[in-house]
Scaffold this motif. Structure first.
Motif, mmCIF file in Angstrom:
data_model
loop_
_atom_site.group_PDB
_atom_site.id
_atom_site.type_symbol
_atom_site.label_atom_id
_atom_site.label_comp_id
_atom_site.label_asym_id
_atom_site.label_seq_id
_atom_site.Cartn_x
_atom_site.Cartn_y
_atom_site.Cartn_z
ATOM 1 N N ARG A 1 7.444 9.077 -2.077
ATOM 2 C CA ARG A 1 8.809 9.550 -2.280
ATOM 3 C C ARG A 1 9.830 8.724 -1.510
ATOM 4 N NH1 ARG A 1 7.222 15.433 -2.916
ATOM 5 N NH2 ARG A 1 5.999 15.211 -4.815
ATOM 6 N N THR A 2 9.408 7.624 -0.931
ATOM 7 C CA THR A 2 10.314 6.773 -0.182
ATOM 8 C C THR A 2 10.147 5.326 -0.620
ATOM 9 O OG1 THR A 2 10.980 6.062 2.035
ATOM 10 C CG2 THR A 2 8.660 6.517 1.732
ATOM 11 N N ALA A 3 11.208 4.569 -0.507
ATOM 12 C CA ALA A 3 11.157 3.157 -0.891
ATOM 13 C C ALA A 3 10.818 2.267 0.299
ATOM 14 C CB ALA A 3 12.498 2.742 -1.492
ATOM 15 N N ASP A 4 10.559 2.843 1.450
ATOM 16 C CA ASP A 4 10.260 2.079 2.665
ATOM 17 C C ASP A 4 8.934 1.335 2.510
ATOM 18 O OD1 ASP A 4 9.301 1.345 5.276
ATOM 19 O OD2 ASP A 4 10.823 2.686 6.123
ATOM 20 N N ARG A 5 9.005 0.011 2.591
ATOM 21 C CA ARG A 5 7.819 -0.822 2.396
ATOM 22 C C ARG A 5 6.759 -0.615 3.474
ATOM 23 N NH1 ARG A 5 10.202 -6.629 1.342
ATOM 24 N NH2 ARG A 5 12.255 -5.714 1.102
ATOM 25 N N ARG A 6 7.198 -0.358 4.701
ATOM 26 C CA ARG A 6 6.238 -0.151 5.789
ATOM 27 C C ARG A 6 5.423 1.124 5.558
ATOM 28 N NH1 ARG A 6 9.821 0.136 10.739
ATOM 29 N NH2 ARG A 6 11.011 1.159 9.127
ATOM 30 N N ILE A 7 6.096 2.165 5.112
ATOM 31 C CA ILE A 7 5.400 3.428 4.832
ATOM 32 C C ILE A 7 4.437 3.243 3.667
ATOM 33 C CG2 ILE A 7 5.725 5.787 3.990
ATOM 34 C CD1 ILE A 7 8.307 5.886 5.658
ATOM 35 N N ARG A 8 4.880 2.560 2.627
ATOM 36 C CA ARG A 8 4.001 2.306 1.478
ATOM 37 C C ARG A 8 2.801 1.457 1.868
ATOM 38 N NH1 ARG A 8 8.144 1.315 -3.587
ATOM 39 N NH2 ARG A 8 8.337 3.524 -4.098
ATOM 40 N N ALA A 9 3.031 0.452 2.711
ATOM 41 C CA ALA A 9 1.934 -0.411 3.148
ATOM 42 C C ALA A 9 0.928 0.357 3.999
ATOM 43 C CB ALA A 9 2.482 -1.605 3.929
ATOM 44 N N ALA A 10 1.423 1.287 4.800
ATOM 45 C CA ALA A 10 0.535 2.060 5.673
ATOM 46 C C ALA A 10 -0.386 2.985 4.880
ATOM 47 C CB ALA A 10 1.355 2.864 6.679
ATOM 48 N N ILE A 11 0.108 3.542 3.804
ATOM 49 C CA ILE A 11 -0.679 4.501 3.016
ATOM 50 C C ILE A 11 -1.453 3.808 1.886
ATOM 51 C CG2 ILE A 11 1.105 5.153 1.338
ATOM 52 C CD1 ILE A 11 -1.289 7.575 3.093
ATOM 53 N N ALA A 12 -1.143 2.553 1.602
ATOM 54 C CA ALA A 12 -1.755 1.828 0.480
ATOM 55 C C ALA A 12 -3.284 1.842 0.490
ATOM 56 C CB ALA A 12 -1.234 0.396 0.417
ATOM 57 N N PRO A 13 -3.956 1.645 1.633
ATOM 58 C CA PRO A 13 -5.430 1.674 1.588
ATOM 59 C C PRO A 13 -5.983 3.018 1.103
ATOM 60 C CG PRO A 13 -4.686 0.667 3.635
ATOM 61 C CD PRO A 13 -3.470 1.239 2.954
ATOM 62 N N THR A 14 -5.356 4.097 1.502
ATOM 63 C CA THR A 14 -5.806 5.422 1.064
ATOM 64 C C THR A 14 -5.562 5.595 -0.424
ATOM 65 O OG1 THR A 14 -5.368 6.350 3.245
ATOM 66 C CG2 THR A 14 -5.519 7.906 1.416
ATOM 67 N N ILE A 15 -4.373 5.227 -0.893
ATOM 68 C CA ILE A 15 -4.047 5.352 -2.318
ATOM 69 C C ILE A 15 -4.976 4.475 -3.145
ATOM 70 C CG2 ILE A 15 -2.247 4.962 -4.055
ATOM 71 C CD1 ILE A 15 -1.808 7.412 -2.182
ATOM 72 N N ASP A 16 -5.223 3.249 -2.670
ATOM 73 C CA ASP A 16 -6.124 2.352 -3.395
ATOM 74 C C ASP A 16 -7.539 2.931 -3.471
ATOM 75 O OD1 ASP A 16 -3.990 0.616 -3.698
ATOM 76 O OD2 ASP A 16 -4.660 -0.773 -2.135
ATOM 77 N N ALA A 17 -8.017 3.499 -2.366
ATOM 78 C CA ALA A 17 -9.356 4.093 -2.353
ATOM 79 C C ALA A 17 -9.439 5.276 -3.322
ATOM 80 C CB ALA A 17 -9.727 4.534 -0.938
ATOM 81 N N LEU A 18 -8.411 6.124 -3.307
ATOM 82 C CA LEU A 18 -8.393 7.268 -4.225
ATOM 83 C C LEU A 18 -8.338 6.800 -5.682
ATOM 84 C CD1 LEU A 18 -5.970 9.661 -2.311
ATOM 85 C CD2 LEU A 18 -8.419 10.024 -2.713
ATOM 86 N N ALA A 19 -7.533 5.788 -5.953
ATOM 87 C CA ALA A 19 -7.422 5.269 -7.319
ATOM 88 C C ALA A 19 -8.752 4.681 -7.794
ATOM 89 C CB ALA A 19 -6.310 4.231 -7.406
ATOM 90 N N GLU A 20 -9.423 3.935 -6.911
ATOM 91 C CA GLU A 20 -10.699 3.339 -7.283
ATOM 92 C C GLU A 20 -11.763 4.413 -7.504
ATOM 93 O OE1 GLU A 20 -14.060 0.247 -5.574
ATOM 94 O OE2 GLU A 20 -12.052 0.228 -4.698
ATOM 95 N N MET A 21 -11.845 5.371 -6.574
ATOM 96 C CA MET A 21 -12.815 6.450 -6.742
ATOM 97 C C MET A 21 -12.524 7.253 -8.008
ATOM 98 S SD MET A 21 -13.711 8.090 -3.018
ATOM 99 C CE MET A 21 -12.126 7.955 -2.229
#
Length: 114
Positions: free
Chosen positions: A42-62
């Motif tokens: 819900r935010t456009a902040d790149r640092r926040i998106r980068a911090a959560i990206a590994p979790t989102i990527d893992a969930l998407a892959e699973m």
């Protein structure tokens, strides 16, 4: 190996992966409920998106792997994955914040496992 044995083994793998998905999502939701933002994108902040990206990527892959297994087993798509990714993204200004959204999701997941 007979086809029924392969399907039974695939179904057991699917169940294990769905459990892992659920545990990963719950851990991320608990972190979000305690104040860490970004899980619901819900935010456009790149640092926040980068911090959560590994979790989102893992969930998407699973989630993709689970849906492939479910397709081979002729089961419906994985609803938890579909629902979670549908809940991500921009919302209206009157929508609840990410922390409250995470608490609502946690309540829902705990109720469904009881």
């Amino acid at each position: 190996m007979a086809k029924p044995d392969r399907l039974a083994r695939l179904d057991a793998q699917r169940e294990d992966l769905e459990t892992e998905y659920r545990e990963t999502l719950i851990a991320a939701l608990e972190k979000t409920a305690s104040g860490s933002l970004g899980l619901f994108d819900r935010t456009a902040d790149r640092r926040i998106r980068a911090a959560i990206a590994p979790t989102i990527d893992a969930l998407a892959e699973m989630g993709g792997d689970i849906d492939s297994m479910r397709d081979r087993l002729m089961l419906e798509p994985f609803a938890l994955h579909r629902d979670f990714f549908a809940a991500r993204g921009p919302v209206s200004a009157s929508a609840v914040g990410e922390q409250k959204e995470a608490r609502l999701w946690l309540d829902r997941l705990k109720a469904s496992s009881a």
